[in-house]
Design a protein around this motif. Sequence first.
Motif, short mmCIF file in Angstrom:
data_model
loop_
_atom_site.label_atom_id
_atom_site.label_comp_id
_atom_site.label_asym_id
_atom_site.label_seq_id
_atom_site.Cartn_x
_atom_site.Cartn_y
_atom_site.Cartn_z
N MET A 169 0.85 -1.16 0.00
CA MET A 169 0.00 0.00 0.00
C MET A 169 0.91 1.24 0.00
O MET A 169 1.82 1.33 0.80
CB MET A 169 -0.89 -0.02 1.24
N ASN A 170 0.60 2.16 -0.87
CA ASN A 170 1.41 3.38 -0.92
C ASN A 170 0.83 4.46 -0.02
O ASN A 170 -0.28 4.35 0.50
CB ASN A 170 1.61 3.86 -2.35
N ASP A 171 1.58 5.53 0.14
CA ASP A 171 1.21 6.63 1.04
C ASP A 171 -0.11 7.28 0.65
O ASP A 171 -0.93 7.61 1.51
CB ASP A 171 2.34 7.66 1.04
N ALA A 172 -0.34 7.45 -0.63
CA ALA A 172 -1.58 8.09 -1.10
C ALA A 172 -2.80 7.25 -0.74
O ALA A 172 -3.84 7.80 -0.33
CB ALA A 172 -1.53 8.33 -2.60
N VAL A 173 -2.70 5.96 -0.87
CA VAL A 173 -3.82 5.07 -0.53
C VAL A 173 -4.10 5.14 0.97
O VAL A 173 -5.25 5.22 1.40
CB VAL A 173 -3.53 3.62 -0.98
N PHE A 174 -3.04 5.11 1.77
CA PHE A 174 -3.18 5.19 3.22
C PHE A 174 -3.85 6.50 3.62
O PHE A 174 -4.79 6.51 4.43
CB PHE A 174 -1.80 5.06 3.87
N LYS A 175 -3.43 7.61 3.06
CA LYS A 175 -4.03 8.91 3.36
C LYS A 175 -5.50 8.94 2.95
O LYS A 175 -6.36 9.46 3.67
CB LYS A 175 -3.27 10.03 2.67
N PHE A 176 -5.79 8.35 1.80
CA PHE A 176 -7.17 8.31 1.33
C PHE A 176 -8.04 7.51 2.29
O PHE A 176 -9.15 7.94 2.64
CB PHE A 176 -7.26 7.72 -0.08
N MET A 177 -7.56 6.36 2.73
CA MET A 177 -8.33 5.52 3.65
C MET A 177 -8.62 6.24 4.96
O MET A 177 -9.76 6.20 5.46
CB MET A 177 -7.58 4.20 3.91
N ILE A 178 -7.64 6.92 5.51
CA ILE A 178 -7.85 7.64 6.76
C ILE A 178 -8.83 8.80 6.55
O ILE A 178 -9.72 9.02 7.38
CB ILE A 178 -6.51 8.14 7.34
#
Length: 72
Positions: A1-10
């Motif tokens: 999982m990349n940083d953008a996906v993690f930020k989107f999920m949060i």
Amino acid sequence: MNDAVFKFMISRIAEKAKDAIKEANDNSNQDYWEGRKFAYYEILDTIKSELDVRDEDLKEYGIDFDLESSLL
């Protein structure tokens, strides 16, 4: 999982928490909605604490708001 996906999920979790706040104000089943808000508080508080320790910008994750006054 990349940083953008993690930020989107949060940020999506934060959006759902804000929806729970609105629903709690609009519905009569207060016990259910207060419980739901508290669950979001617990999740976001844990994430926020972990990001704070790592000196992350909470605004990038959409959780730069006061959890206590919003969700408790």
